[in-house]
Scaffold this motif. Structure first.
Motif, short mmCIF file in Angstrom:
data_model
loop_
_atom_site.label_atom_id
_atom_site.label_comp_id
_atom_site.label_asym_id
_atom_site.label_seq_id
_atom_site.Cartn_x
_atom_site.Cartn_y
_atom_site.Cartn_z
N SER A 410 0.83 -1.21 0.00
CA SER A 410 0.00 0.00 0.00
C SER A 410 0.87 1.26 0.00
O SER A 410 1.84 1.36 0.75
CB SER A 410 -0.92 0.00 1.23
N GLN A 411 0.51 2.15 -0.88
CA GLN A 411 1.25 3.41 -0.99
C GLN A 411 0.51 4.52 -0.24
O GLN A 411 0.47 5.66 -0.68
CB GLN A 411 1.43 3.78 -2.45
N THR A 414 -2.93 6.31 -1.85
CA THR A 414 -3.20 5.82 -3.21
C THR A 414 -3.35 4.30 -3.26
O THR A 414 -3.55 3.75 -4.33
CB THR A 414 -2.09 6.24 -4.17
N ARG A 417 -0.26 -0.04 -5.89
CA ARG A 417 -0.12 0.40 -7.28
C ARG A 417 0.79 -0.58 -8.03
O ARG A 417 1.09 -1.67 -7.55
CB ARG A 417 0.45 1.83 -7.33
N GLN A 439 -5.42 4.17 -8.70
CA GLN A 439 -5.32 4.65 -7.33
C GLN A 439 -6.68 4.47 -6.66
O GLN A 439 -7.65 4.13 -7.31
CB GLN A 439 -4.89 6.12 -7.34
N GLU A 440 -6.73 4.62 -5.39
CA GLU A 440 -8.01 4.40 -4.69
C GLU A 440 -9.13 5.17 -5.36
O GLU A 440 -8.90 6.25 -5.90
CB GLU A 440 -7.87 4.84 -3.22
N ASP A 443 -7.76 0.39 -6.21
CA ASP A 443 -6.33 0.15 -6.37
C ASP A 443 -6.04 -1.26 -6.85
O ASP A 443 -6.93 -2.10 -6.96
CB ASP A 443 -5.61 0.45 -5.05
#
Lengths: 651, 97
Positions: A410-411, A414, A417, A439-440, A443
């Motif tokens: 998880s970024q 976002t 990715r 992105q969310e 994702d």
């Protein structure tokens, strides 16, 4: 005439002409550009009397990737079966087809000769030669002769079709349509520059200035040398144990009329010129060579000829062969033969090392490699800290770089990715291609299918991945000249998708196929016929699937270089690996069939390739305890075998 | 089209660029043999042969009897009769007494 041109001067000339190649980097600027080692005027025949006899036995004592040739060399005492790694002992189950099994009567130096007959058009039950070509109205037979040998040797040594472009060599040399030459000139140029595919630069008869695509280096079969043979027994033994030869002869006017039988020259019909061809076999009972011509299929026996020994000076002139270990196919040639985390690179003594990238502790990626001779796995580098699942790898036409795409951790805002990284072969360092993808709120939640496709040159990158809302998203990166090299989303398609996978394959007609796993536990194919067209939901097959499959297009079913091979798919179900296959994707009548199951404690299939090891399929599986295991399938009997357990994704 | 005038028994030679290494031959199309005879002068084994190149083809035209005809040569592959010639050449021959 000896050359007086200095290497520095030639480099400047090449740079001024924007040439895509340069000369041997080991030469200093003040060095004289060397002439060919055989010396002399290369527009004249090289007579056997001018060529010292070489000892060919060391070539036959070398391990070859081709199991059928390995069997030949073992049968004739050049190699000992017990000295080979267990995985290479496959040839013991092979049987030489045909009515005249070849015996160990070979005496490469001093007489004897090879077996009684060899025909590379169809040998060991497989086709080895591309379709007959046509040089048209250019005096370029010498290029067709040399390129024909290299093309055949890639097929023989790496068991994959690799159509090469005579135009790449002809125009790269800068010769005009009417200019003659000899095979050594073409071989020398290929040794310095490789030979590209027709899509990079085609064969034309119009003397166009040479402007191959910018990614030529990643589309060239490399050649590290060739051998000049002067003795007929050696030549026959070479054809039997290695492959075809380049040869030249005097064309008498009766040669144009040949249509069948054994050609016997009639000098009274007059001389028309000289000509170069590929010798792709011989038959002692006919006392003849099997010749592959470049005058299209209307001539001779659909382009071939039985050419009597000693006729028309064919045995007065030297012949040229390429040792199998001297050809190194390009990533473009092999782009459909691998998928997932496993890749067969051109590295290693026999240009057949395996490379594997898997998840490692700390969300890192660990690189393993297997030496193509010892077949031992080793760990290379470990890097990164944002990998959520093992990457999908390919070799690209960008300088033969290794490149992969993976789902990230998880970024933050976002979500998960996609991350693209690449190994720059020129600098020997890894580069960061950056993050991209959804992105969310939708994702990335799945393995990425990642390939370099046919659109543009260098070909665009294509990625298909599952998103959090159960659909598939298709991303692409424009790589063509002047392209922004940025990732864009092209489509969102499908529904109720449980898993995406390393199963994206491009067809010969440019269509894209991808396999995913549905929420119901079946596998389903999606198909996009052309750029800009909509993705279509196609057939479903299998059940109870809860891990991502890996799919390639192999060589089974590829009867020649224009026919795409079968789809091969491996997927872990209930702890074992299921192998599925389907006929050529253009064959609509073909259905998915499960051939067998193998393995145990398998959690997921990470990678699948059809390797240089004689059409074998190779699988890397992630086991339930986090270790990795190699499985392979012999082409001879289609039996699967468990290889070593190595490495770990958890320690 | 080139035109030549010959007397009976007089000869004229035509040299055309060869393309034998690519499978092509110059061949004379049907002509009036009462006016002129066409014959190819073949190269012997002793000819210097380029390794992958073609020798020129030489034709001898011999005037037979007064009259006029034209002789056309087409360079083609004999095994591809349906294709257009790769090259063509024609000459007008007038034989005068």
């Amino acid at each position: 005439m000896p050359s007086t041109l200095k290497a520095g001067d030639l480099r400047q000339l090449l740079a001024k002409a924007n040439a895509k190649w340069t000369i041997d980097e080991k030469l200093k600027d003040t060095d004289t550009v060397p002439t060919h080692p055989t010396g002399g005027d290369l527009t004249k025949f090289v007579k056997v009397s001018a060529v010292p006899r070489v000892d060919v036995t060391p070539f036959f004592k070398t391990v070859t990737s081709n199991p059928y040739l390995l069997q030949r060399r073992i049968d004739q005492g050049f190699l000992n079966l017990k000295d080979l790694p267990i995985e290479l002992q496959n040839p013991i189950v092979l049987k030489e087809p045909g009515p005249t099994p070849l015996k160990s009567n070979l005496q490469p130096i001093g007489g004897g000769g090879g077996g009684s007959a060899v025909d590379w058009r169809n040998r060991f039950g497989w086709p080895w030669l591309t379709k007959i070509k046509d040089q048209g109205g250019c005096e370029s037979c010498w290029v067709f002769s040399a390129v024909g040998v290299v093309e055949a040797m890639v097929r023989i040594e790496h068991t994959i079709w690799s159509l090469r472009s005579e135009g790449d060599v002809h125009d790269g040399l800068g010769v005009g349509c009417a200019q003659t030459g000899g095979p050594p000139t073409a071989f020398n140029w290929m040794q310095a520059n490789g030979v590209a595919d027709p899509g990079c630069w085609p064969y034309e008869q119009s003397n166009l200035p040479y402007k191959p695509t910018a990614d030529r280096d990643g589309r060239t079969v490399k050649l590290s040398g060739y051998t000049t043979l002067s003795n007929i027994d050696d030549q026959k033994a070479w054809i039997d144990n290695v492959g075809p030869l380049s040869a030249c002869f005097t064309v008498y006017n009766d040669f144009f009329w040949y249509s069948s039988g054994v050609y016997t020259a009639n000098p009274s019909t007059g001389v028309a010129g000289g000509h170069c061809i590929v010798i792709v076999g011989y038959d002692d009972s006919l006392q003849a060579w099997l010749v592959r011509n470049s005058w299209n299929t209307g001539w001779g026996m659909a382009g071939y000829c039985w050419f009597g020994h000693g006729q028309a000076d064919i045995d007065n002139n030297a012949k040229y062969g390429v040792p199998g270990a001297n050809v190194n196919p390009d990533p473009w040639t092999k782009r459909r033969a691998h998928n997932g985390s496993l890749y067969e690179s051109g590295d290693g003594q026999l240009n057949r090392n395996f490379e594997l990238w898997t998840l490692a502790p700390g969300n890192a990626i660990r690189h393993y490699w297997r030496d193509g001779v010892s077949l031992q796995w080793s760990v290379a580098e470990t890097q990164g800290n944002d990998c959520y699942a093992s990457p999908c790898v390919t070799g690209t036409t960008y300088n033969r770089n290794f490149e992969y795409v993976y789902e990230t951790t998880s970024q933050g805002a976002t979500g998960c990715r996609l991350h693209h990284r690449y190994f720059d072969q020129a600098s020997g360092t890894w580069g960061d291609g950056g993050l991209f993808g959804p992105q969310e709120p939708d994702d990335v939640e799945g393995l990425a299918g990642f390939i370099q496709g046919n659109y543009n040159a260098p070909g665009n990158f294509e990625v298909v991945v599952r998103t959090g809302n159960g659909t598939l998203k298709h991303w692409w990166r424009a790589n063509g000249p002047g392209g922004p090299m940025t990732w864009s989303q092209s489509a969102q398609f499908g529904s109720d998708i449980q898993l995406s996978a390393a199963s994206l394959v491009q067809r010969f007609d440019d269509g894209l196929d991808v396999i995913c796993v549905t929420a119901a536990g079946a596998m389903q194919r999606y198909f996009r016929p052309s750029a800009g067209a909509a993705w279509q939901a196609c057939e479903t097959f299998a059940r109870g699937v809860s891990s991502p499959p890996v799919m390639i297009a192999g060589q089974y079913g590829a009867t020649d270089e224009t026919v795409m091979g079968n789809y091969e798919l491996c997927v872990a179900v209930d702890g074992v690996i299921q192998h599925w296959w389907k006929g050529s994707p253009e064959n609509l009548a073909s259905i998915w069939t499960m051939s067998t199951t193998f393995g145990e404690n398998v959690k997921q299939v990470l990678g699948l390739i059809q390797s240089s090891f004689g059409f074998d399929l190779e699988v890397i599986a992630l086991l339930n305890d986090g270790t990795l295991q190699h499985y392979w399938r012999y082409s001879s009997d289609l039996s699967w075998h468990a290889g070593p357990i190595f490495g770990s994704t958890v320690s | 089209m080139e035109t030549i005038t010959l007397k009976p028994g007089q000869e004229h030679r035509i040299t055309l660029p060869g393309l034998g290494s690519a499978g092509y031959r110059w061949m004379a199309e049907p002509y009036d043999q009462n006016v002129v005879m066409v014959e190819e002068i073949l190269h012997s084994r002793k000819a210097t042969v380029p390794i992958a190149g073609s020798l020129q083809q030489v034709f001898r035209l011999t005037a037979v009897a007064p009259g006029h005809t034209s002789v056309s040569f087409n360079q083609r592959r004999r095994f591809e009769p349906e294709k257009e010639p790769h090259a063509s050449y024609a000459i007008s021959v007038a034989v005068t007494a």
